[in-house]
Write a protein that holds these residues in place. Structure first.
Motif, PDB file in Angstrom:
ATOM      1  N   UNK A 168       0.825  -1.204   0.000  1.00 35.64           N
ATOM      2  CA  UNK A 168       0.000   0.000   0.000  1.00 35.64           C
ATOM      3  C   UNK A 168       0.864   1.262   0.000  1.00 35.64           C
ATOM      4  N   UNK A 169       2.049   1.182   0.616  1.00 33.94           N
ATOM      5  CA  UNK A 169       2.987   2.306   0.582  1.00 33.94           C
ATOM      6  C   UNK A 169       3.797   2.321  -0.714  1.00 33.94           C
ATOM      7  N   UNK A 212       1.838   9.016   0.941  1.00 32.04           N
ATOM      8  CA  UNK A 212       0.651   9.693   1.458  1.00 32.04           C
ATOM      9  C   UNK A 212      -0.599   8.817   1.360  1.00 32.04           C
ATOM     10  N   UNK A 213      -0.897   8.221   0.185  1.00 31.46           N
ATOM     11  CA  UNK A 213      -2.047   7.305   0.139  1.00 31.46           C
ATOM     12  C   UNK A 213      -1.888   6.125   1.085  1.00 31.46           C
ATOM     13  N   UNK A 242      -4.537   5.064   3.993  1.00 31.44           N
ATOM     14  CA  UNK A 242      -5.164   3.740   4.026  1.00 31.44           C
ATOM     15  C   UNK A 242      -4.829   3.007   5.315  1.00 31.44           C
ATOM     16  N   UNK A 243      -3.584   3.139   5.774  1.00 29.25           N
ATOM     17  CA  UNK A 243      -3.202   2.462   7.012  1.00 29.25           C
ATOM     18  C   UNK A 243      -4.016   2.985   8.193  1.00 29.25           C
ATOM     19  N   UNK A 300      -8.486  10.775  11.714  1.00 27.49           N
ATOM     20  CA  UNK A 300      -7.449  11.490  10.961  1.00 27.49           C
ATOM     21  C   UNK A 300      -7.361  10.950   9.540  1.00 27.49           C
ATOM     22  N   UNK A 301      -7.413   9.619   9.397  1.00 29.00           N
ATOM     23  CA  UNK A 301      -7.340   9.007   8.076  1.00 29.00           C
ATOM     24  C   UNK A 301      -8.488   9.431   7.180  1.00 29.00           C
ATOM     25  N   UNK A 302      -9.697   9.493   7.727  1.00 28.16           N
ATOM     26  CA  UNK A 302     -10.860   9.908   6.934  1.00 28.16           C
ATOM     27  C   UNK A 302     -10.705  11.363   6.491  1.00 28.16           C
TER      28      UNK A 302
END
Length: 400
Positions: free
Chosen positions: A72-73, A85-86, A90-91, A138-140
């Motif tokens: 994912x990274x 950043x994405x 996602x994490x 924070x992720x949202x």
């Protein structure tokens, strides 16, 4: 006195929640069953062989790419992060959802089976849940910023994306409000040392501390019911609409059943036994190919890595998968009905080759496998394009 809390503190008729939760879970299971029936419209595919090898590969993937989020990274050799950043976004969302879900299960187990959330275990448990709840929020917020302010080209924002983010945010925030009201009415006055182990709720509790006890109790009841009903409503909404949040479940299943053979190896054709060559109808794909269509998260990494797309040619691996998915859903009612009546579901409807997927898209693929290399959930666009090429060449005698 050991640190603990009553699950249904200040709540009457908690049995109603048990009934509603059972209904929500039942709807969820039925929706999943219907989706499995949809995938089974496809042809057989031997993906249940080598289960031990699959399990080992899945566990390796889970540790390296789900827990550590390597894929994912976009981690490459030399520890370069192509998708930092994405990946962080996602994490935060993934870890927050998973930990809060596990926490809910543990709370239920402690309440209904054996009480173990007390003392130091309870305090540590509260701290972990609050930390990951804050990470989820924070992720949202970061996801909303990236999708609707940065607006990268590879993301196609739909209403279901915004709904998924807002639902997660509302449920998480309302949970902290409930916790803050409970702490303000109890621990903040009687056991302030316990309260600091729930930092998110503790900060809100300090803000609520000026309210009268009767007001705290009333607002706690109202927000508790609102939070729980919202959480159950989210489960029902996601189940009935097959919202993108389903990828949390479907994508790991797709990873488990991924191709374990050599990368790029073609599936051989038995010329004498084959009734058709290649694929020209959606139901002629295998069930695993149809599972791919639901597992796709629309992250767009395949599109960003596709040399054909980057050179301006009319091909996007992401669009191919999504167009096939829309075609499957459009034809699903007819296919289910006819498959129940006959082994030949028919040819009515939009032509898959030429109308749903253009011939230019099929032939512009260089089969470099860059799209499948970067896909975090092992969706296989190239396999589908190759099967459609086979049909064009071997049945339609169409060669560019």
């Amino acid at each position: 006195m050991e640190a603990t809390r009553e699950v249904f503190w200040n709540i009457q008729l908690g049995v109603i929640i048990d009934v509603l939760a059972a209904v929500a879970v039942g709807i969820f299971i039925y929706a999943f069953y219907r989706r499995i029936r949809l995938w089974r419209i496809g042809r057989p595919d031997d993906r249940f062989s080598h289960l031990g090898r699959r399990a080992r590969a899945f566990l390796t993937y889970t540790v390296a790419h789900l827990l550590l989020h390597g894929k994912f990274f976009g981690v490459t050799r030399g520890w370069h992060f192509r998708e930092l950043f994405p990946g962080v976004i996602h994490f935060f969302i993934f870890a927050g959802c998973v930990v809060l879900f596990i926490g809910t299960v543990l709370v239920a187990a402690s309440h209904y089976v054996y009480e173990f959330l007390e003392g130091g275990v309870y305090l540590g448990f509260s701290l972990v849940l609050d930390i990951f709840g804050l990470l989820l929020i924070i992720g949202v917020i970061l996801a909303v910023y990236r999708r609707y302010i940065q607006k990268p080209d590879r993301l196609d924002n739909r209403m279901e994306d915004l709904m998924a983010l807002l639902l997660l945010l509302i449920v998480a925030v309302s949970g902290f409000v409930v916790e803050g009201l409970r702490i303000a009415a109890t621990e903040l006055k009687t056991n302030p040392d316990w309260a600091v182990w729930s930092p998110g709720g503790y900060v809100l509790a300090l803000g609520f501390s000026g309210l009268q006890q009767s007001t705290l109790l009333l607002w706690h009841q109202l927000t508790w019911w609102l939070h729980v009903l919202l959480a159950l409503a989210v489960i029902i909404y996601v189940s009935l609409t097959w919202n993108r949040l389903w990828h949390i479940i479907v994508s790991p299943i797709n990873v488990f059943f991924r191709n374990l053979g050599p990368r790029g190896a073609l599936v051989p054709i038995d010329i004498e036994a084959a009734e058709t060559f290649g694929v020209d109808r959606i139901q002629n794909f295998t069930w695993k190919h149809l599972l791919d269509l639901d597992a796709c998260t629309r992250c767009g990494r395949c599109q960003d890595s596709c040399p054909a797309y980057l050179s301006g040619k009319p091909l996007s691996p992401k669009k191919v998968i999504q167009d096939l998915r829309e075609h499957l859903l459009e034809r699903a009612p007819l296919l289910r009905k006819r498959k129940a009546e006959t082994e030949n579901p028919g040819d009515s409807g939009q032509a898959m080759i030429g109308e749903v997927i253009g011939e230019d898209e099929i032939w512009n693929c260089t089969t470099c496998y860059a799209c499948q290399e970067v896909c975090p959930v092992y969706v296989e666009p190239i396999t589908k394009l190759i099967e459609m090429r086979r049909n064009l060449v071997m049945e339609q005698a169409s060669i560019p």
